[in-house]
Design a protein around this motif. Sequence first.
Motif: not given
Length: 165
Positions: A9, A20, A30-35, A11
């Motif tokens: 993942v 992405l 996959g990706v981790w989307v935070g803000t 990030a």
Amino acid sequence: AVGDKVPVVAAGGIFDGRGLAAALCYGADGVWVGTRFLLTPEANAHQTHKDRLILGRAEDTVISRAFTGATLRVMRNKWTQHYEEHPEELGKGSKQLVKAMKEGAWLHSQIANKAVADQPFDEEIQGYAAGQCIGNIERIQPAGDIVVQMVGTAAQLLGRSQAKL
């Protein structure tokens, strides 16, 4: 792990379909989307915090241990500045988190509480996470819309890339 495969993942700095697509091209699963997801109606972040993120720039952030005891990118303020100048005052590990919560600087774990969410947000001491992408996000959008836009843009970019091969 999934069978004998460990998913990767990506990030950090991913806030739109371009990020992405890039992550997938580099081999991430996959990706981790935070803000980006802090700036949604669904997020429990304080409205003042959301407003500040929309107006902010990457230069307004700092990596600090001032709130949780662990490194975290947050909006720079008097609280983070104090601990940059006096690192010897940082509590070890979770002791810093307890200290920040007692002094009203870290309400993140309590913001779902309506009474806490309705209190004024003191930008000079209170902290919330803020990724370097903040200068690129212009408005609050529903989370579902963000996902649809990200996936649509990524699919379009990946399709173009494949056509060039």
